[in-house]
Enzyme design. Sequence first.
Site, PDB file in Angstrom:
ATOM      1  N   ASP A  80      -2.684   6.324  13.467  1.00 28.29           N
ATOM      2  CA  ASP A  80      -3.547   6.726  12.345  1.00 28.29           C
ATOM      3  C   ASP A  80      -3.894   8.196  12.500  1.00 28.29           C
ATOM      4  OD1 ASP A  80      -5.210   4.778  10.200  1.00 28.29           O
ATOM      5  OD2 ASP A  80      -5.999   6.815  10.429  1.00 28.29           O
ATOM      6  N   ASP A 130      -2.452   4.830   1.851  1.00 28.14           N
ATOM      7  CA  ASP A 130      -3.279   5.515   0.845  1.00 28.14           C
ATOM      8  C   ASP A 130      -2.459   5.718  -0.429  1.00 28.14           C
ATOM      9  OD1 ASP A 130      -5.354   5.588   2.599  1.00 28.14           O
ATOM     10  OD2 ASP A 130      -5.200   7.722   3.077  1.00 28.14           O
ATOM     11  N   LYS A 134      -3.256   9.728  -8.510  1.00 31.58           N
ATOM     12  CA  LYS A 134      -3.147  10.826  -9.497  1.00 31.58           C
ATOM     13  C   LYS A 134      -1.776  11.484  -9.418  1.00 31.58           C
ATOM     14  CE  LYS A 134      -7.984  12.085  -9.747  1.00 31.58           C
ATOM     15  NZ  LYS A 134      -8.972  12.989  -9.186  1.00 31.58           N
ATOM     16  N   ASP A 166      -1.709  -2.810  -2.802  1.00 33.86           N
ATOM     17  CA  ASP A 166      -2.311  -3.406  -4.001  1.00 33.86           C
ATOM     18  C   ASP A 166      -1.955  -2.579  -5.234  1.00 33.86           C
ATOM     19  OD1 ASP A 166      -3.904  -1.241  -2.991  1.00 33.86           O
ATOM     20  OD2 ASP A 166      -5.335  -1.735  -4.564  1.00 33.86           O
TER      21      ASP A 166
HETATM   22  C1  SAM Z   1      -6.045   2.246   3.025  1.00 32.63           C
HETATM   23  S1  SAM Z   1      -6.147   2.373   4.769  1.00 32.63           S
HETATM   24  C2  SAM Z   1      -5.305   0.906   5.345  1.00 32.63           C
HETATM   25  C3  SAM Z   1      -5.629   0.612   6.781  1.00 32.63           C
HETATM   26  C4  SAM Z   1      -4.984  -0.655   7.341  1.00 32.63           C
HETATM   27  N1  SAM Z   1      -3.538  -0.572   7.347  1.00 32.63           N
HETATM   28  C5  SAM Z   1      -5.432  -1.871   6.577  1.00 32.63           C
HETATM   29  O1  SAM Z   1      -4.601  -2.463   5.869  1.00 32.63           O
HETATM   30  O2  SAM Z   1      -6.607  -2.241   6.701  1.00 32.63           O
HETATM   31  C6  SAM Z   1      -4.972   3.646   5.110  1.00 32.63           C
HETATM   32  C7  SAM Z   1      -5.042   4.130   6.535  1.00 32.63           C
HETATM   33  O3  SAM Z   1      -3.954   5.007   6.737  1.00 32.63           O
HETATM   34  C8  SAM Z   1      -4.416   6.192   7.366  1.00 32.63           C
HETATM   35  N2  SAM Z   1      -3.513   7.241   6.894  1.00 32.63           N
HETATM   36  C9  SAM Z   1      -3.369   7.681   5.633  1.00 32.63           C
HETATM   37  N3  SAM Z   1      -2.388   8.578   5.556  1.00 32.63           N
HETATM   38  C10 SAM Z   1      -1.891   8.706   6.809  1.00 32.63           C
HETATM   39  C11 SAM Z   1      -0.855   9.478   7.375  1.00 32.63           C
HETATM   40  N4  SAM Z   1      -0.127  10.297   6.620  1.00 32.63           N
HETATM   41  N5  SAM Z   1      -0.620   9.369   8.697  1.00 32.63           N
HETATM   42  C12 SAM Z   1      -1.368   8.534   9.458  1.00 32.63           C
HETATM   43  N6  SAM Z   1      -2.366   7.777   8.972  1.00 32.63           N
HETATM   44  C13 SAM Z   1      -2.613   7.848   7.662  1.00 32.63           C
HETATM   45  C14 SAM Z   1      -5.852   6.363   6.922  1.00 32.63           C
HETATM   46  O4  SAM Z   1      -6.593   7.125   7.852  1.00 32.63           O
HETATM   47  C15 SAM Z   1      -6.298   4.909   6.876  1.00 32.63           C
HETATM   48  O5  SAM Z   1      -6.802   4.468   8.106  1.00 32.63           O
END
Ligand code: SAM
Length: 219
Positions: A80, A130, A134, A166
């Site tokens: 992460d 994520d 947009k 989702d």
């Molecule tokens: C929407 S959360 C989902 C977390 C987990 N997989 C879950 O399903 O509960 C997205 C996670 O990805 C991490 N994240 C987003 N973009 C990332 C990237 N480019 N590299 C590493 N981590 C990333 C964010 O910090 C966050 O913890």
Amino acid sequence: MKEQIFQQVPPGGPWPDLKRDRPPPGAEFELIPPNYFAPLDLAQVFGRTAPLEVDLGCGDGAFIAQLAARFPERDFLGIDKLGGRVLRGCRKAARLGIRNARFVRIESSYAVQHLLPAGSAAVVHLLFPDPWPKRKHKRRRVVQPAFLESVHRVLAPEGRFRIATDQEKYFATIRELIRPEMFAELTPPPGESFPVTAFEKHFVAEGAPIYRLELRKIS
Ligand SMILES: C[S@@+](CC[C@H](N)C(=O)[O-])C[C@H]1O[C@@H](n2cnc3c(N)ncnc32)[C@H](O)[C@@H]1O
């Protein structure tokens, strides 16, 4: 006035109870790569050679920690970009008393391109990345053609790539980007179940549909 403020701070810092000389609980589960420009030596990281599962964007680490507890014969790496989330994963691993999980703070695309050795992962999980819905932010999405090539590179022969989101439109874009000469779509075996991630719980509670894809590396 400035002098007064400084004088109020006790010697040793304003938080005399904080044991700042000690690492935080679970710190031994955090992987700090010795060299960010070379592939990881996974045998050294885990002290053995075992099938590896990687969770890209692992969030609070609950998913990977629970899987690690369930499958002690496999190794697990949570990735992460946020330090606080990596720390939470480390604490969970410490609480569960497992030895086969590590968490690393790094950007997922960089990790699959530079840190994970070719053919090293039996499974790569990408769960609720994520969405950046947009139009002007789409370039920030982690799933891009180069990212998929890197995931393909780090997967072992027949390795699996599991995706869940989702976001219907993001899901459709991901499907369009999948190159059929690299990945085959799989129907997950019946009975296969995985821990529910924090974000999945949240979306299920909201009644949101979840889109899933499971791919197998084919070349
Ligand atoms: C929407 S959360 C989902 C977390 C987990 N997989 C879950 O399903 O509960 C997205 C996670 O990805 C991490 N994240 C987003 N973009 C990332 C990237 N480019 N590299 C590493 N981590 C990333 C964010 O910090 C966050 O913890």
